[in-house]
Design a protein around this motif. Structure first.
Motif, PDB file in Angstrom:
ATOM      1  N   ALA A 246       0.815  -1.208   0.000  1.00  0.00           N
ATOM      2  CA  ALA A 246       0.000   0.000   0.000  1.00  0.00           C
ATOM      3  C   ALA A 246       0.852   1.262   0.000  1.00  0.00           C
ATOM      4  N   LEU A 247       0.340   2.292  -0.659  1.00  0.00           N
ATOM      5  CA  LEU A 247       0.982   3.598  -0.668  1.00  0.00           C
ATOM      6  C   LEU A 247       0.747   4.309   0.664  1.00  0.00           C
ATOM      7  N   TRP A 248       1.680   5.170   1.066  1.00  0.00           N
ATOM      8  CA  TRP A 248       1.405   6.109   2.148  1.00  0.00           C
ATOM      9  C   TRP A 248       0.404   7.119   1.607  1.00  0.00           C
ATOM     10  N   LYS A 249      -0.638   7.411   2.347  1.00  0.00           N
ATOM     11  CA  LYS A 249      -1.638   8.342   1.841  1.00  0.00           C
ATOM     12  C   LYS A 249      -2.546   8.808   2.963  1.00  0.00           C
ATOM     13  N   SER A 250      -3.107   9.992   2.773  1.00  0.00           N
ATOM     14  CA  SER A 250      -4.105  10.505   3.708  1.00  0.00           C
ATOM     15  C   SER A 250      -5.492  10.457   3.101  1.00  0.00           C
ATOM     16  N   PHE A 251      -5.598  10.069   1.835  1.00  0.00           N
ATOM     17  CA  PHE A 251      -6.881  10.050   1.129  1.00  0.00           C
ATOM     18  C   PHE A 251      -7.555   8.684   1.236  1.00  0.00           C
ATOM     19  N   THR A 252      -8.864   8.695   1.105  1.00  0.00           N
ATOM     20  CA  THR A 252      -9.640   7.489   0.870  1.00  0.00           C
ATOM     21  C   THR A 252     -10.239   7.592  -0.527  1.00  0.00           C
ATOM     22  N   VAL A 253     -10.709   6.469  -1.046  1.00  0.00           N
ATOM     23  CA  VAL A 253     -11.300   6.485  -2.385  1.00  0.00           C
ATOM     24  C   VAL A 253     -12.543   7.377  -2.445  1.00  0.00           C
ATOM     25  N   PRO A 254     -13.502   7.268  -1.500  1.00  0.00           N
ATOM     26  CA  PRO A 254     -14.659   8.185  -1.555  1.00  0.00           C
ATOM     27  C   PRO A 254     -14.257   9.652  -1.436  1.00  0.00           C
ATOM     28  N   GLY A 255     -13.291   9.951  -0.572  1.00  0.00           N
ATOM     29  CA  GLY A 255     -12.881  11.338  -0.389  1.00  0.00           C
ATOM     30  C   GLY A 255     -12.260  11.927  -1.637  1.00  0.00           C
ATOM     31  N   LEU A 256     -11.321  11.195  -2.267  1.00  0.00           N
ATOM     32  CA  LEU A 256     -10.686  11.693  -3.480  1.00  0.00           C
ATOM     33  C   LEU A 256     -11.680  11.739  -4.640  1.00  0.00           C
ATOM     34  N   THR A 257     -12.609  10.791  -4.674  1.00  0.00           N
ATOM     35  CA  THR A 257     -13.650  10.818  -5.714  1.00  0.00           C
ATOM     36  C   THR A 257     -14.439  12.117  -5.644  1.00  0.00           C
ATOM     37  N   THR A 258     -14.832  12.520  -4.435  1.00  0.00           N
ATOM     38  CA  THR A 258     -15.573  13.769  -4.253  1.00  0.00           C
ATOM     39  C   THR A 258     -14.759  14.969  -4.724  1.00  0.00           C
ATOM     40  N   LEU A 259     -13.462  14.985  -4.418  1.00  0.00           N
ATOM     41  CA  LEU A 259     -12.610  16.106  -4.821  1.00  0.00           C
ATOM     42  C   LEU A 259     -12.484  16.185  -6.343  1.00  0.00           C
TER      43      LEU A 259
ATOM     44  N   TYR B   2      -2.263  14.097   0.953  1.00  0.00           N
ATOM     45  CA  TYR B   2      -1.098  13.639   0.197  1.00  0.00           C
ATOM     46  C   TYR B   2      -1.193  12.154  -0.122  1.00  0.00           C
ATOM     47  N   VAL B   3      -0.383  11.750  -1.098  1.00  0.00           N
ATOM     48  CA  VAL B   3      -0.234  10.341  -1.439  1.00  0.00           C
ATOM     49  C   VAL B   3       1.201  10.130  -1.890  1.00  0.00           C
ATOM     50  N   GLU B   4       1.763   8.982  -1.544  1.00  0.00           N
ATOM     51  CA  GLU B   4       3.115   8.636  -1.984  1.00  0.00           C
ATOM     52  C   GLU B   4       3.147   8.507  -3.503  1.00  0.00           C
ATOM     53  N   VAL B   5       4.231   8.946  -4.121  1.00  0.00           N
ATOM     54  CA  VAL B   5       4.376   8.888  -5.571  1.00  0.00           C
ATOM     55  C   VAL B   5       5.078   7.593  -5.970  1.00  0.00           C
ATOM     56  N   ASP B   6       4.508   6.901  -6.942  1.00  0.00           N
ATOM     57  CA  ASP B   6       5.137   5.713  -7.522  1.00  0.00           C
ATOM     58  C   ASP B   6       5.049   5.854  -9.037  1.00  0.00           C
ATOM     59  N   ARG B   7       6.166   6.144  -9.677  1.00  0.00           N
ATOM     60  CA  ARG B   7       6.176   6.397 -11.122  1.00  0.00           C
ATOM     61  C   ARG B   7       5.862   5.147 -11.935  1.00  0.00           C
ATOM     62  N   ASP B   8       5.876   3.973 -11.303  1.00  0.00           N
ATOM     63  CA  ASP B   8       5.506   2.756 -12.015  1.00  0.00           C
ATOM     64  C   ASP B   8       3.994   2.615 -12.163  1.00  0.00           C
ATOM     65  N   LEU B   9       3.231   3.416 -11.426  1.00  0.00           N
ATOM     66  CA  LEU B   9       1.779   3.407 -11.576  1.00  0.00           C
ATOM     67  C   LEU B   9       1.407   4.270 -12.776  1.00  0.00           C
ATOM     68  N   PRO B  10       0.672   3.744 -13.743  1.00  0.00           N
ATOM     69  CA  PRO B  10       0.368   4.509 -14.960  1.00  0.00           C
ATOM     70  C   PRO B  10      -0.260   5.869 -14.692  1.00  0.00           C
ATOM     71  N   LEU B  11      -1.196   5.946 -13.746  1.00  0.00           N
ATOM     72  CA  LEU B  11      -1.873   7.207 -13.498  1.00  0.00           C
ATOM     73  C   LEU B  11      -0.937   8.235 -12.865  1.00  0.00           C
ATOM     74  N   HIS B  12      -0.008   7.804 -12.055  1.00  0.00           N
ATOM     75  CA  HIS B  12       0.997   8.719 -11.501  1.00  0.00           C
ATOM     76  C   HIS B  12       1.921   9.213 -12.607  1.00  0.00           C
ATOM     77  N   ASP B  13       2.347   8.302 -13.467  1.00  0.00           N
ATOM     78  CA  ASP B  13       3.260   8.665 -14.547  1.00  0.00           C
ATOM     79  C   ASP B  13       2.617   9.647 -15.524  1.00  0.00           C
ATOM     80  N   GLN B  14       1.303   9.504 -15.732  1.00  0.00           N
ATOM     81  CA  GLN B  14       0.600  10.342 -16.708  1.00  0.00           C
ATOM     82  C   GLN B  14       0.217  11.710 -16.156  1.00  0.00           C
ATOM     83  N   THR B  15      -0.008  11.822 -14.857  1.00  0.00           N
ATOM     84  CA  THR B  15      -0.605  13.048 -14.313  1.00  0.00           C
ATOM     85  C   THR B  15       0.338  13.900 -13.470  1.00  0.00           C
TER      86      THR B  15
END
Length: 316
Positions: A171-184, A220-233
């Motif tokens: 798991a990534l280090w993060k302060s977000f949840t899926v519902p919370g980030l979805t709302t944002l 915040y969320v930990e960055v992992d450049r191997d994740l496609p969405l992190h690499d793209q955004t």
């Protein structure tokens, strides 16, 4: 406080199961009601208008999996679907983070902001100000970048984007949840600042001070450049390099050529940061790797253009 209900509004499940469970053990309910009366002894009687239990993390996870048009990413736990009213404990990810405090391994994190609440350059100032508070000078060797966070329009829903942005195993280090980030994602424009070279303790401390001092900060969320969405955004190149007591503004060869061609004052950004007094010295620093990439790209374009011209001459 006493809450009364119109029986017509209660389903069989609510009346015979949920409320009976609440009589035996504490349950959390949420809703809206109107105050019907207040007794002299301070007893408040409320007539319920909307009433129910908040969605549980397990229910939210099930709904996401049912509605998603993409395969559910691995690395998410039920606790990653909790909302602000859930009674669930913090996720195992955050418990692991607490145990890892004191780790000195360099990590990169992405700090998210409500872009609608910031002025140009404000995110840069806020992040560098708080970084200078959290990270001691003798341990500073940090890269910082700032950009708008724009998700591609490939048919993915906001919940799919949030889940794939936060999911990884381990798991990534993060302060977000899926519902919370979805709302944002649905409700506001987002800006992001990546900060690289932090220990986990420093990342946690930076999150805490940003939450207290910066109104536009979201988490915040930990960055992992191997994740496609992190690499793209997420931004690829740093805008700043913080080394000890120095702030270095990062530039590339192509960017410098454009700035000089436009007649920009190259001393103005340095003077602006010096006036703030956060760092003992401010200077320019060339991103040599980026400059080399730009030179290779320019060389390839010129070579392709010359070949095209040569071909046209032969045809002529």
């Amino acid at each position: 406080m006493i809450i009364t209900f119109d029986p017509r509004w209660l389903t069989t499940s609510t009346a015979t199961t949920t409320l009976h469970e609440a009589a035996r053990e504490p349950l959390m309910f949420s809703g809206i009601g109107s105050v019907a009366s207040v007794s002299e002894g301070g007893c408040i009687r409320i007539s319920a208008l909307v009433f129910g239990q908040p969605e549980t993390p397990a229910q939210a996870e099930f709904e996401y999996a049912k509605n998603s048009i993409f395969p559910v990413p691995s690395g998410l736990a039920s606790a990653d679907f909790r909302n602000e009213l859930s009674m669930s404990r913090l996720s195992q990810v955050n418990e692991d983070q607490a145990r890892e405090r004191g780790s000195v391994s360099g990590k990169s994190i992405a700090l998210l902001f409500d872009e609608d609440k910031v002025l140009p350059g404000q995110v840069d100032r806020d992040v560098l100000t708080q970084v200078s508070r959290v990270v001691p000078e003798y341990r500073r060797d940090l890269g910082v970048a700032v950009a708008s966070l724009i998700f591609g329009n490939d048919g993915a829903s906001a919940s799919d984007l949030a889940a794939h942005f936060l999911a990884r195993d381990p798991a990534l280090w993060k302060s977000f949840t899926v519902p919370g980030l979805t709302t944002l994602i649905r409700s506001c424009n987002l800006a992001v600042s990546t900060v690289s070279g932090l220990s986990q303790e420093q990342a946690s401390d930076l999150h805490e001070v940003m939450s207290e001092a910066v109104a536009s900060y979201l988490g915040y969320v930990e960055v992992d450049r191997d994740l496609p969405l992190h690499d793209q955004t997420l931004p690829v190149h740093d805008d700043y390099h913080v080394v000890g007591s120095e702030l270095r503004l990062v530039y590339s060869a192509a960017r410098r050529v454009v700035e000089e061609a436009n007649g920009e004052d190259l001393e103005a950004p340095l003077s602006e940061w010096r006036q703030r007094g956060l760092f003992r010295d401010v200077k320019w620093e060339e991103d040599l790797e980026r400059s080399a990439d730009e030179e290779r790209e320019a060389s390839m374009l010129i070579e392709a253009w010359l070949k095209a011209q040569s071909g046209n001459d032969l045809l002529g």
